[in-house]
Design a protein around this motif. Sequence first.
Motif, PDB file in Angstrom:
ATOM      1  N   TRP A   1     -25.474 -14.381 -16.700  1.00  0.00           N
ATOM      2  CA  TRP A   1     -25.413 -15.232 -18.074  1.00  0.00           C
ATOM      3  C   TRP A   1     -24.740 -14.200 -19.346  1.00  0.00           C
ATOM      4  CZ3 TRP A   1     -31.148 -12.941 -17.636  1.00  0.00           C
ATOM      5  CH2 TRP A   1     -31.645 -14.056 -17.150  1.00  0.00           C
ATOM      6  N   ASP A   2     -23.995 -15.390 -19.663  1.00  0.00           N
ATOM      7  CA  ASP A   2     -22.383 -14.586 -20.225  1.00  0.00           C
ATOM      8  C   ASP A   2     -22.472 -16.065 -21.326  1.00  0.00           C
ATOM      9  OD1 ASP A   2     -21.373 -16.898 -19.643  1.00  0.00           O
ATOM     10  OD2 ASP A   2     -20.029 -15.720 -18.053  1.00  0.00           O
TER      11      ASP A   2
ATOM     12  N   PHE B   1     -33.367 -15.295 -25.465  1.00  0.00           N
ATOM     13  CA  PHE B   1     -32.105 -14.795 -24.602  1.00  0.00           C
ATOM     14  C   PHE B   1     -31.125 -13.548 -26.220  1.00  0.00           C
ATOM     15  CE2 PHE B   1     -32.444 -17.985 -21.721  1.00  0.00           C
ATOM     16  CZ  PHE B   1     -32.375 -17.117 -20.955  1.00  0.00           C
ATOM     17  N   GLN B   2     -32.340 -13.821 -27.525  1.00  0.00           N
ATOM     18  CA  GLN B   2     -31.129 -12.300 -28.832  1.00  0.00           C
ATOM     19  C   GLN B   2     -31.161 -11.425 -28.691  1.00  0.00           C
ATOM     20  OE1 GLN B   2     -33.078 -13.594 -32.723  1.00  0.00           O
ATOM     21  NE2 GLN B   2     -33.807 -11.829 -32.619  1.00  0.00           N
ATOM     22  N   ASN B   3     -32.148 -10.574 -28.118  1.00  0.00           N
ATOM     23  CA  ASN B   3     -31.975  -9.247 -27.392  1.00  0.00           C
ATOM     24  C   ASN B   3     -31.054  -9.456 -26.563  1.00  0.00           C
ATOM     25  OD1 ASN B   3     -33.643  -7.129 -29.356  1.00  0.00           O
ATOM     26  ND2 ASN B   3     -33.192  -6.157 -27.113  1.00  0.00           N
ATOM     27  N   TYR B   4     -30.823  -9.937 -25.596  1.00  0.00           N
ATOM     28  CA  TYR B   4     -29.707  -9.554 -24.094  1.00  0.00           C
ATOM     29  C   TYR B   4     -28.861 -10.047 -24.942  1.00  0.00           C
ATOM     30  CZ  TYR B   4     -27.974 -11.019 -19.752  1.00  0.00           C
ATOM     31  OH  TYR B   4     -26.831 -10.169 -19.142  1.00  0.00           O
ATOM     32  N   ILE B   5     -28.480 -10.801 -25.844  1.00  0.00           N
ATOM     33  CA  ILE B   5     -27.269 -11.136 -26.517  1.00  0.00           C
ATOM     34  C   ILE B   5     -26.681 -10.195 -26.821  1.00  0.00           C
ATOM     35  CG2 ILE B   5     -26.754 -13.505 -27.873  1.00  0.00           C
ATOM     36  CD1 ILE B   5     -28.133 -15.055 -27.308  1.00  0.00           C
ATOM     37  N   LEU B   6     -27.420  -9.707 -27.721  1.00  0.00           N
ATOM     38  CA  LEU B   6     -26.927  -8.911 -29.041  1.00  0.00           C
ATOM     39  C   LEU B   6     -26.555  -7.633 -27.891  1.00  0.00           C
ATOM     40  CD1 LEU B   6     -29.875  -8.515 -31.465  1.00  0.00           C
ATOM     41  CD2 LEU B   6     -27.710  -9.165 -32.159  1.00  0.00           C
ATOM     42  N   THR B   7     -27.082  -7.559 -26.857  1.00  0.00           N
ATOM     43  CA  THR B   7     -26.329  -5.931 -25.988  1.00  0.00           C
ATOM     44  C   THR B   7     -25.870  -6.213 -25.049  1.00  0.00           C
ATOM     45  OG1 THR B   7     -29.050  -5.970 -25.184  1.00  0.00           O
ATOM     46  CG2 THR B   7     -28.754  -4.508 -26.519  1.00  0.00           C
ATOM     47  N   GLU B   8     -26.540  -7.236 -24.230  1.00  0.00           N
ATOM     48  CA  GLU B   8     -25.485  -7.734 -23.065  1.00  0.00           C
ATOM     49  C   GLU B   8     -24.563  -8.117 -23.374  1.00  0.00           C
ATOM     50  OE1 GLU B   8     -26.352  -6.291 -19.397  1.00  0.00           O
ATOM     51  OE2 GLU B   8     -27.903  -4.868 -19.783  1.00  0.00           O
ATOM     52  N   ILE B   9     -23.888  -9.534 -24.686  1.00  0.00           N
ATOM     53  CA  ILE B   9     -23.160 -10.282 -24.262  1.00  0.00           C
ATOM     54  C   ILE B   9     -22.128  -9.755 -25.537  1.00  0.00           C
ATOM     55  CG2 ILE B   9     -22.641 -12.325 -24.629  1.00  0.00           C
ATOM     56  CD1 ILE B   9     -24.892 -13.431 -23.546  1.00  0.00           C
TER      57      ILE B   9
ATOM     58  N   SER C   1     -17.779 -17.680 -30.884  1.00  0.00           N
ATOM     59  CA  SER C   1     -17.320 -16.318 -31.409  1.00  0.00           C
ATOM     60  C   SER C   1     -17.649 -15.078 -30.426  1.00  0.00           C
ATOM     61  CB  SER C   1     -18.381 -15.822 -32.529  1.00  0.00           C
ATOM     62  OG  SER C   1     -19.668 -15.804 -32.787  1.00  0.00           O
ATOM     63  N   LEU C   2     -18.868 -15.435 -30.172  1.00  0.00           N
ATOM     64  CA  LEU C   2     -19.157 -14.312 -28.893  1.00  0.00           C
ATOM     65  C   LEU C   2     -17.870 -14.835 -27.539  1.00  0.00           C
ATOM     66  CD1 LEU C   2     -23.412 -15.097 -28.582  1.00  0.00           C
ATOM     67  CD2 LEU C   2     -21.414 -12.496 -29.079  1.00  0.00           C
ATOM     68  N   LYS C   3     -17.287 -16.142 -27.338  1.00  0.00           N
ATOM     69  CA  LYS C   3     -16.745 -16.182 -26.239  1.00  0.00           C
ATOM     70  C   LYS C   3     -15.361 -16.095 -26.399  1.00  0.00           C
ATOM     71  CE  LYS C   3     -15.205 -20.593 -23.695  1.00  0.00           C
ATOM     72  NZ  LYS C   3     -14.758 -19.016 -22.313  1.00  0.00           N
ATOM     73  N   LEU C   4     -14.929 -15.944 -27.823  1.00  0.00           N
ATOM     74  CA  LEU C   4     -13.411 -15.364 -27.926  1.00  0.00           C
ATOM     75  C   LEU C   4     -13.470 -14.009 -28.440  1.00  0.00           C
ATOM     76  CD1 LEU C   4     -12.514 -18.873 -30.394  1.00  0.00           C
ATOM     77  CD2 LEU C   4     -11.762 -18.213 -28.009  1.00  0.00           C
ATOM     78  N   GLY C   5     -14.453 -13.074 -28.607  1.00  0.00           N
ATOM     79  CA  GLY C   5     -14.740 -11.884 -28.859  1.00  0.00           C
ATOM     80  C   GLY C   5     -14.213 -11.552 -29.879  1.00  0.00           C
TER      81      GLY C   5
END
Length: 467
Positions: A186-187, A37-45, A107-111
């Motif tokens: 996915w989030d 999910f790495q690329n998806y995490i970087l671009t979408e999330i 860190s992603l969840k907390l923005g």
Amino acid sequence: MGERIGTERRKHSLIYFAAITAGEMGFVLMYKFGMDFQNYILTEIAGFSTSAAANIVMVLGVLSMIVAPAFGAVMDKTEWKRGHKYSTWMFILPPIVAGLYILMALSLKLGANPLIIVALILLANVSADSLLFDLNKCTFASVAADPAERTLATTVSNWNKSIGQLIALVLGSSVILFFSPSGSKWDATGLLYGLTIYGIAGVILFYIAAFTFRHNIEDAGKLKVSSQEKTPFFQVIKLALSNKVLLVVLVTIIFTNCRGNLANQIQSYYFIYVIGDASKYSTYALYVQIATIVGVMLIPAIKRWLIKESKWIFVITVAINAFSHFAVLFLPRTYEMFVLTNIIGNATYAIKGAFELLLLANAVDAVRYKMFKNNIHSVVPQGVTMAMFSMGLGICKIICGYVRNACLAAIGYSSGVEATPQLADGFVNIYALMSGIGMLSGAIFFMIFYRLSDKKLTEMKAEMDAG
């Protein structure tokens, strides 16, 4: 010359191999879940552009290339208490890596600030890529008593890996969706829960491997060296990098891991923009991971009754994998056809992965043989040799990262873009051509330049045993 790795003739049980390679499953649970999910995490999330994602992957690859052989040499030269060499690292590193992945998801969840997110992504992935991965692989060369047992050890190790992938990808996707507020995308919230659950499980599995390795290998004195002479740090690295067999395997790894770094990274987009239903990913992952397990189970039978030479098993399975990618261009773009081609792709990729590990273990013997011929007895270079796996993957990630994200930009993809037929065409072409060309190139390169036969390897080991 004293006692050497893996030269004893005592036979081991399947339970022994399952326990001592349990770290393979632990690593997959901790790393594979986030990797695919790495690329998806970087671009979408995280919301990075495709060019920024490519640069992050490039930095990750460069750091892995630098850290991997250095850490391998550190492991080879470090002596912990009571002769423990690798098992102590197996107790220390897994909880650190699991914690970094959890912090990354948090860190992603907390923005958090983008710089903090990038730093945690790099720390988590480099720690897993270059430290945990090397540690997991470098112990493999020690666990088998003879070439036949090494094949069995490879098979069991990849059973663990395949089961880990099955759990990580099939249940992982569902875990993300289950904990996601929307329940359909996915989030970061689902990612946080998933990485926490799999991180804890991964640590437990690594500890099982650590206890087994310590008791059966280190406490039994199988990593002892006969000379107390100190080998300089950089000479340990040079001994590995100057070996022709290892260099051929290294280049082959760069080519033949493009499926994992191109095709698998594109799958999350493929389900959204080509198939049009992300919820089918879990069922798809179940089918292809079952194919992976079946492929691994076939290895002993293939080697015993169909193809005796390891080199040709590797070449043929990689070539079949390449053509399973090319086939996507010509088949209907249905979910069923995508599953079918990937059943073939995953089964052959699993066999390729098993023999890749076997070839690296053989490269350890090739490096040791060269040292034996040069009367160097002060170090067992299996850590730095197996670290070449990480170096090859690091180079592959850099190349594939730029190719993947350049292709995404070329077809007009950006975060949140609407699905169109033109975009679907682009994803099909990326998935089929880029991975297929890379895999086929790897098969041809390896076929031409790899010259170490199974017979020659057996003769080398016998000579070292007699010396």
